[in-house]
Scaffold this motif. Sequence first.
Motif, PDB file in Angstrom:
ATOM      1  N   TYR A   1      -3.007   4.237   4.382  1.00  0.00           N
ATOM      2  CA  TYR A   1      -3.042   4.962   3.114  1.00  0.00           C
ATOM      3  C   TYR A   1      -3.829   4.943   1.755  1.00  0.00           C
ATOM      4  O   TYR A   1      -3.355   5.708   0.535  1.00  0.00           O
ATOM      5  CB  TYR A   1      -2.148   3.677   2.130  1.00  0.00           C
ATOM      6  CG  TYR A   1      -0.575   3.539   3.023  1.00  0.00           C
ATOM      7  CD1 TYR A   1       0.328   4.506   3.253  1.00  0.00           C
ATOM      8  CD2 TYR A   1      -0.341   2.530   4.218  1.00  0.00           C
ATOM      9  CE1 TYR A   1       1.456   4.002   3.859  1.00  0.00           C
ATOM     10  CE2 TYR A   1       0.162   2.350   5.354  1.00  0.00           C
ATOM     11  CZ  TYR A   1       1.114   3.638   4.960  1.00  0.00           C
ATOM     12  OH  TYR A   1       2.626   3.288   5.442  1.00  0.00           O
ATOM     13  N   ASP A   2      -5.265   4.266   1.625  1.00  0.00           N
ATOM     14  CA  ASP A   2      -6.119   4.901   1.030  1.00  0.00           C
ATOM     15  C   ASP A   2      -7.407   4.973   1.389  1.00  0.00           C
ATOM     16  O   ASP A   2      -7.799   4.135   1.956  1.00  0.00           O
ATOM     17  CB  ASP A   2      -6.546   3.564  -0.132  1.00  0.00           C
ATOM     18  CG  ASP A   2      -7.316   3.418  -1.516  1.00  0.00           C
ATOM     19  OD1 ASP A   2      -7.838   4.611  -1.442  1.00  0.00           O
ATOM     20  OD2 ASP A   2      -7.523   1.905  -1.291  1.00  0.00           O
ATOM     21  N   GLU A  41      -5.204  -2.391  -8.595  1.00  0.00           N
ATOM     22  CA  GLU A  41      -6.865  -1.865  -8.161  1.00  0.00           C
ATOM     23  C   GLU A  41      -7.414  -3.015  -7.157  1.00  0.00           C
ATOM     24  O   GLU A  41      -8.336  -2.697  -6.516  1.00  0.00           O
ATOM     25  CB  GLU A  41      -7.878  -2.645  -9.444  1.00  0.00           C
ATOM     26  CG  GLU A  41      -7.595  -1.798 -10.751  1.00  0.00           C
ATOM     27  CD  GLU A  41      -6.531  -1.262 -11.530  1.00  0.00           C
ATOM     28  OE1 GLU A  41      -6.240  -0.354 -11.736  1.00  0.00           O
ATOM     29  OE2 GLU A  41      -5.710  -2.345 -11.310  1.00  0.00           O
ATOM     30  N   LYS A  90     -10.500   4.494  -0.482  1.00  0.00           N
ATOM     31  CA  LYS A  90     -11.048   3.278  -0.374  1.00  0.00           C
ATOM     32  C   LYS A  90     -11.166   2.873  -2.059  1.00  0.00           C
ATOM     33  O   LYS A  90     -12.108   2.136  -2.420  1.00  0.00           O
ATOM     34  CB  LYS A  90     -12.687   2.304  -0.313  1.00  0.00           C
ATOM     35  CG  LYS A  90     -12.139   2.728   2.032  1.00  0.00           C
ATOM     36  CD  LYS A  90     -14.034   2.243   2.225  1.00  0.00           C
ATOM     37  CE  LYS A  90     -13.422   2.427   3.546  1.00  0.00           C
ATOM     38  NZ  LYS A  90     -12.595   1.993   4.807  1.00  0.00           N
ATOM     39  N   LYS A  91     -10.744   3.457  -2.696  1.00  0.00           N
ATOM     40  CA  LYS A  91      -9.914   3.322  -4.278  1.00  0.00           C
ATOM     41  C   LYS A  91      -9.779   1.335  -4.498  1.00  0.00           C
ATOM     42  O   LYS A  91     -10.155   1.022  -5.662  1.00  0.00           O
ATOM     43  CB  LYS A  91      -9.497   3.833  -4.718  1.00  0.00           C
ATOM     44  CG  LYS A  91      -9.873   5.616  -4.641  1.00  0.00           C
ATOM     45  CD  LYS A  91     -10.646   5.680  -5.400  1.00  0.00           C
ATOM     46  CE  LYS A  91     -11.979   7.057  -4.897  1.00  0.00           C
ATOM     47  NZ  LYS A  91     -12.689   7.016  -6.189  1.00  0.00           N
ATOM     48  N   ILE A  92      -8.970   1.286  -3.252  1.00  0.00           N
ATOM     49  CA  ILE A  92      -8.011  -0.357  -3.851  1.00  0.00           C
ATOM     50  C   ILE A  92      -8.634  -1.414  -2.558  1.00  0.00           C
ATOM     51  O   ILE A  92      -9.352  -1.294  -1.892  1.00  0.00           O
ATOM     52  CB  ILE A  92      -6.634   0.440  -3.303  1.00  0.00           C
ATOM     53  CG1 ILE A  92      -5.763   0.320  -4.120  1.00  0.00           C
ATOM     54  CG2 ILE A  92      -6.090  -1.500  -3.438  1.00  0.00           C
ATOM     55  CD1 ILE A  92      -4.560   1.047  -3.568  1.00  0.00           C
ATOM     56  N   MET A 102       0.882  -1.282  -0.350  1.00  0.00           N
ATOM     57  CA  MET A 102      -0.167  -0.189  -0.232  1.00  0.00           C
ATOM     58  C   MET A 102       0.789   1.035   0.445  1.00  0.00           C
ATOM     59  O   MET A 102       0.614   2.203  -0.357  1.00  0.00           O
ATOM     60  CB  MET A 102      -0.903  -0.258   0.819  1.00  0.00           C
ATOM     61  CG  MET A 102      -2.659  -1.514   0.998  1.00  0.00           C
ATOM     62  SD  MET A 102      -3.440  -0.719  -0.168  1.00  0.00           S
ATOM     63  CE  MET A 102      -3.700   0.605   0.496  1.00  0.00           C
ATOM     64  N   PRO A 156       2.416   2.789  -6.981  1.00  0.00           N
ATOM     65  CA  PRO A 156       1.203   3.476  -7.162  1.00  0.00           C
ATOM     66  C   PRO A 156      -0.384   3.886  -6.852  1.00  0.00           C
ATOM     67  O   PRO A 156      -0.550   2.678  -7.829  1.00  0.00           O
ATOM     68  CB  PRO A 156       1.915   4.428  -7.973  1.00  0.00           C
ATOM     69  CG  PRO A 156       3.498   4.307  -8.253  1.00  0.00           C
ATOM     70  CD  PRO A 156       3.728   2.923  -7.637  1.00  0.00           C
ATOM     71  N   LYS A 157      -1.177   4.584  -6.670  1.00  0.00           N
ATOM     72  CA  LYS A 157      -2.666   3.607  -6.785  1.00  0.00           C
ATOM     73  C   LYS A 157      -3.458   3.943  -8.488  1.00  0.00           C
ATOM     74  O   LYS A 157      -3.973   3.162  -8.164  1.00  0.00           O
ATOM     75  CB  LYS A 157      -3.256   4.923  -5.654  1.00  0.00           C
ATOM     76  CG  LYS A 157      -2.745   5.105  -4.971  1.00  0.00           C
ATOM     77  CD  LYS A 157      -3.011   3.652  -3.747  1.00  0.00           C
ATOM     78  CE  LYS A 157      -2.507   4.523  -2.478  1.00  0.00           C
ATOM     79  NZ  LYS A 157      -1.440   4.379  -1.971  1.00  0.00           N
ATOM     80  N   HIS A 158      -2.548   4.520  -8.891  1.00  0.00           N
ATOM     81  CA  HIS A 158      -2.888   4.408 -10.238  1.00  0.00           C
ATOM     82  C   HIS A 158      -2.241   2.540 -10.910  1.00  0.00           C
ATOM     83  O   HIS A 158      -3.265   2.351 -12.647  1.00  0.00           O
ATOM     84  CB  HIS A 158      -2.742   5.994 -11.546  1.00  0.00           C
ATOM     85  CG  HIS A 158      -0.770   5.651 -11.110  1.00  0.00           C
ATOM     86  ND1 HIS A 158      -0.057   6.310 -10.853  1.00  0.00           N
ATOM     87  CD2 HIS A 158      -0.107   5.048 -12.981  1.00  0.00           C
ATOM     88  CE1 HIS A 158       1.617   5.982 -11.449  1.00  0.00           C
ATOM     89  NE2 HIS A 158       0.891   5.218 -12.248  1.00  0.00           N
ATOM     90  N   MET A 176      -4.690  -0.485   5.283  1.00  0.00           N
ATOM     91  CA  MET A 176      -5.261  -0.273   3.767  1.00  0.00           C
ATOM     92  C   MET A 176      -5.963   0.742   3.516  1.00  0.00           C
ATOM     93  O   MET A 176      -5.703   1.754   3.666  1.00  0.00           O
ATOM     94  CB  MET A 176      -6.108  -1.233   3.129  1.00  0.00           C
ATOM     95  CG  MET A 176      -5.681  -2.511   2.419  1.00  0.00           C
ATOM     96  SD  MET A 176      -7.042  -3.899   1.479  1.00  0.00           S
ATOM     97  CE  MET A 176      -7.424  -3.246   0.396  1.00  0.00           C
TER      98      MET A 176
END
Length: 518
Positions: A310-311, A260, A314-316, A251, A255-257, A307
Motif C-alpha cells: 500500500y505504500d 506517519e 515507504k512514506k510510513i 494500511m 489515508p496516507k496524509h 506495508m
Amino acid sequence: MISKKNIKSRGIVLILCLLLAGVTCAQTTVTIQEKENAPIISKHIYGHFAEHLGRCIYGGFYVGEDSNIPNTNGVRTDIIEALKELKVPNLRWPGGCFADTYHWKDGIGAKEDRPTIVNQWWGGVTEDNSFGTHDFLNLCEALGAEPYLAANIGSGTVKEFTDWIQYVNHDGESPMANLRKENGRDKPWGVTYWGVGNEMWGCGGNMTPEYYANLYRQYATFMSSWNNDKGIYRIASGANVDDYHWTEVLMRDIPKHLIEGVALHSYSFVEWNDKGPAANFNEKQYFKTMERALNMETLITKHVAVMDKYDPDKKIDLIVDEWGGWYNVEEGTNPGFLYQQNTMRDAMIAGATLNIFNNHSERVKMANLAQTVNVLQAVILTDDEKMILTPTYHVMKMYAVHQDATLLPIDLKSDKYEFEGNSVPAISASASINKEGVAHVSLVNVDMNKAHKITLDFQKMKLNKATANILTSAKVQDHNSFENPNKIVVKEYEDFKFKKGTLELEVPAFSVIVFEIK
C-alpha cells in the motif's frame, strides 16, 4: 543475497567457522558491503519505554523531591546520568495499557491537589499522580531525549487528546497554553511523537482493526502540531506479533496524509502461560526464548511486505514500540509489577534484536525496549538507594555507535545453533559507517555452548586499525546483583589478529562483540 548492482567495490567479508571437537565445520559467511542510497540507521531505533507499571515510575525513576536519594526535581539523578551515558534518543510514556486509562489533566497543577488513580492494569495500586506531564517532559529535556506520548483513545475523547497536544505545543494565547503557563511552564515543549492509543486489539478496547482504523482517522484529523517546528508524527496502534491482517487494514483504510507510523509489539518468552524463570532457566527455556526473539526478522519482513503493498514509496514507518524479554516475576514480588532479573540471555535478545532493526532501517525508524527501570527487560534496576546497570544496558551502550550512521547491508549465511532437532542462526550481525568514515560491526553469538571462529576481510576497505569491546560471562544465567553490581561489564577485547587487512577472532558462546574499524 544482496544484488551486486550499484554496490561499490569496497566491502567487508566476514568468514565464520565453527570449531567442534577440534574439527572444522562448514563455514558461515557474512558479507558486508557499502551500497549507494543505503538507509540511515535512525537513532530512534534505540528508544525506551517507561510505563506506570510496578516500580518503573514510582520507586524507580521518581522518588520525590523530599527523598534522601539524590534527585533532580524528584527524579533520581543517578538514573538521569546513566541514561544520558546511554544516549537515549526517545522515551515513551505513560503506557502501555496504562495509557488508555490515563487522563492527563489529573497529573498537572499543584501536586497536593491532584486526584488519585487506581492502576487497574498493574497490581491494583493507588497512585497519587505526582508524576505527570511536566515531570515527564522535563525529564526528557534533562536526558536530551524526544518525548513519545501515548494518548488515551480507549477511555478518552478527541477533545481530551487534542487539548493535551495544545497544552504541550501551543506557543501563543490559547486556553491550554494559558493553563500551562499558570502551571509554571512558559514555553511549550514541542512534542513531535504521539501514539494514537495502545494495543487497541487488546487492553486498549478489544477493537477490530476496521473499527480502530475509523476511530484513528477521527482522532488524527483533529491533531495539530500547533506550529511545532518539527511537526507532528502520528503513530497508529499496530499489530500484535504476527497479526498481518491488522497491518493490512490500517494500511488500506487510513489515508496516507493522516499517518506517519504503524506500531508493532512482540515479546520473547518460553510460553505465554508459563514464561519461565528470568535467571534460573535451562537450555530448553533459553532456546525457546531465543527462537522467539530471532523471529523478529520474520515479523518485520512480513509486516513490511504488507506495508509495501500500500505504500511502495515507504512514506510510513514501522515502529516497534514494545519489544524485549518477558519472564515470570521474581519470587516474592507482586505479580502485577513484572519485576525480573536480567542475564546474559537478555544481552543476547538485545544484541540480536538491534541487529535486526539496524538491517531493516529502511522501514524501521523507531523502537522502544520494554522497559527502562525495574520492569521486564530493564536497563536499570533499583533497590532503595542502590542502582545497578544490567547486561541489556551494556549492549545498548555498545550499540550506540550505530545511531544515525549509514547502514552497511549484509548477506548472512549463518551456521546453526541446534537443540533437540530444532535450530536458529547462531550468528547475528549488523554494520554501519559514520560520517567520519569509521565502520562498526556488531556480532552476537547466541549459541549457548559453542564458540565461533571468525575471519573478517577488510582488504578492499584499506583499513589498518581495529579495536573491540566484548560483553560475556562464565554462564548464560549470570547477572548483575545489588551485592555484585559489576559481575558483567563491558571489557576491551584484544584476542584477535589483524594483519594485511584480515582480522581473525573467536566469538565466545553467548557473547556480544562490537568492532570499530578505521
